[in-house]
Write a protein that holds these residues in place. Sequence first.
Motif, PDB file in Angstrom:
ATOM      1  N   GLU A  15       6.320   7.331   6.982  1.00 48.04           N
ATOM      2  CA  GLU A  15       5.904   6.473   8.102  1.00 48.04           C
ATOM      3  C   GLU A  15       7.129   5.871   8.785  1.00 48.04           C
ATOM      4  OE1 GLU A  15       2.696   2.849   8.799  1.00 48.04           O
ATOM      5  OE2 GLU A  15       3.531   3.169   6.813  1.00 48.04           O
ATOM      6  N   ILE A  16       7.159   5.958  10.110  1.00 50.02           N
ATOM      7  CA  ILE A  16       8.228   5.326  10.881  1.00 50.02           C
ATOM      8  C   ILE A  16       7.608   4.221  11.731  1.00 50.02           C
ATOM      9  CG2 ILE A  16       8.122   7.010  12.781  1.00 50.02           C
ATOM     10  CD1 ILE A  16      11.228   6.722  12.924  1.00 50.02           C
ATOM     11  N   HIS A  34       0.844  -1.190   0.000  1.00 49.83           N
ATOM     12  CA  HIS A  34       0.000   0.000   0.000  1.00 49.83           C
ATOM     13  C   HIS A  34       0.881   1.243   0.000  1.00 49.83           C
ATOM     14  CE1 HIS A  34       0.918  -0.765   4.266  1.00 49.83           C
ATOM     15  NE2 HIS A  34       0.790   0.543   4.445  1.00 49.83           N
ATOM     16  N   ILE A  35       0.251   2.388  -0.160  1.00 46.29           N
ATOM     17  CA  ILE A  35       0.976   3.660  -0.064  1.00 46.29           C
ATOM     18  C   ILE A  35       0.193   4.606   0.842  1.00 46.29           C
ATOM     19  CG2 ILE A  35       1.969   3.427  -2.370  1.00 46.29           C
ATOM     20  CD1 ILE A  35       0.031   5.600  -3.313  1.00 46.29           C
ATOM     21  N   MET A  49       7.572   8.627   1.964  1.00 46.16           N
ATOM     22  CA  MET A  49       6.237   9.049   1.529  1.00 46.16           C
ATOM     23  C   MET A  49       5.937   8.602   0.092  1.00 46.16           C
ATOM     24  SD  MET A  49       4.738  12.911   0.994  1.00 46.16           S
ATOM     25  CE  MET A  49       5.045  13.400   2.667  1.00 46.16           C
ATOM     26  N   GLY A  50       4.754   8.044  -0.108  1.00 47.50           N
ATOM     27  CA  GLY A  50       4.270   7.748  -1.446  1.00 47.50           C
ATOM     28  C   GLY A  50       4.799   6.487  -2.085  1.00 47.50           C
ATOM     29  N   ALA A  87       3.103  -3.970  15.958  1.00 46.53           N
ATOM     30  CA  ALA A  87       3.951  -2.829  15.622  1.00 46.53           C
ATOM     31  C   ALA A  87       3.184  -1.538  15.855  1.00 46.53           C
ATOM     32  CB  ALA A  87       4.424  -2.902  14.181  1.00 46.53           C
ATOM     33  N   ILE A  88       3.938  -0.485  16.143  1.00 48.01           N
ATOM     34  CA  ILE A  88       3.373   0.859  16.271  1.00 48.01           C
ATOM     35  C   ILE A  88       3.952   1.725  15.156  1.00 48.01           C
ATOM     36  CG2 ILE A  88       3.257   2.949  17.684  1.00 48.01           C
ATOM     37  CD1 ILE A  88       1.500   0.788  18.769  1.00 48.01           C
ATOM     38  N   SER A  89       3.065   2.437  14.482  1.00 45.94           N
ATOM     39  CA  SER A  89       3.451   3.288  13.360  1.00 45.94           C
ATOM     40  C   SER A  89       3.183   4.742  13.697  1.00 45.94           C
ATOM     41  CB  SER A  89       2.637   2.882  12.128  1.00 45.94           C
ATOM     42  OG  SER A  89       2.637   3.887  11.150  1.00 45.94           O
ATOM     43  N   ALA A  90       4.093   5.630  13.288  1.00 43.35           N
ATOM     44  CA  ALA A  90       3.867   7.072  13.387  1.00 43.35           C
ATOM     45  C   ALA A  90       3.973   7.662  11.987  1.00 43.35           C
ATOM     46  CB  ALA A  90       4.897   7.711  14.315  1.00 43.35           C
ATOM     47  N   LEU A  91       3.086   8.602  11.654  1.00 42.57           N
ATOM     48  CA  LEU A  91       3.009   9.152  10.304  1.00 42.57           C
ATOM     49  C   LEU A  91       3.028  10.668  10.343  1.00 42.57           C
ATOM     50  CD1 LEU A  91       0.470   6.657  10.403  1.00 42.57           C
ATOM     51  CD2 LEU A  91       1.369   6.697   8.075  1.00 42.57           C
TER      52      LEU A  91
END
Length: 217
Positions: free
Chosen positions: A116-117, A109-110, A153-154, A169-173
């Motif tokens: 995204e970290i 996906h994008i 990004m993208g 998992a934890i994602s930050a955007l």
Amino acid sequence: MASQFVLLLGLLAITCPVAFAFDNSPLQDFCVADNSSSAVLVNGLVCKDPKLVQANDFLFRGLHLPGNTSNAVGSKVNLVNVGQFPGLNTFGISMARVDYAPLGINPPHIHPRATEIWTVIEGSLQVGFVTSNPENRFITKLLQKGDVFVFPMGLIHFQRNVGHGNAVAISALSSQNPGIITIANAVFGSKPTVSSDLLSKAFQVDKNIIVRMQSQF
């Protein structure tokens, strides 16, 4: 003088796309989203009256709860963006918890509006992304608990649980509303559907394969 002017234009050309690549910076302490407002929105959400803002506007609970991974891909994304968390409005950030069953995946996906970290909280995850044309390099890594990885990004990216147990998992955007385009859903599950003739030629496969893929979505 002319050379200095050309240099200035060059610097502006380089820096301007970067300046507009992320959410706008806030011009006040906060702008808690007023999700009940009927005002016309252009690019963002209407601010709640600051005098009515409470501590709960800056609080979100629920990321400690595991997601239900009983689905076709074996993963569940619990996204915390401005829609679920009004206090994020104008801050240019959001986050998510992703749970994976054994062998579960977060499909390619994008995020059109965010870098995204990614931090592994539990388990082992294979992650990867593909660079843009014409190189289309596949960059991948096996992550363990505590490892951090970043997805530009993208770019198309994914995660896969390669362990024998569940993974988290934890994602930050870098956007309050990063958006998500799941490649398979977008290509084969659009409404109305993309022409099977077009997709057959694009993927260089028999049209019947495309029709079968579209029926899955």
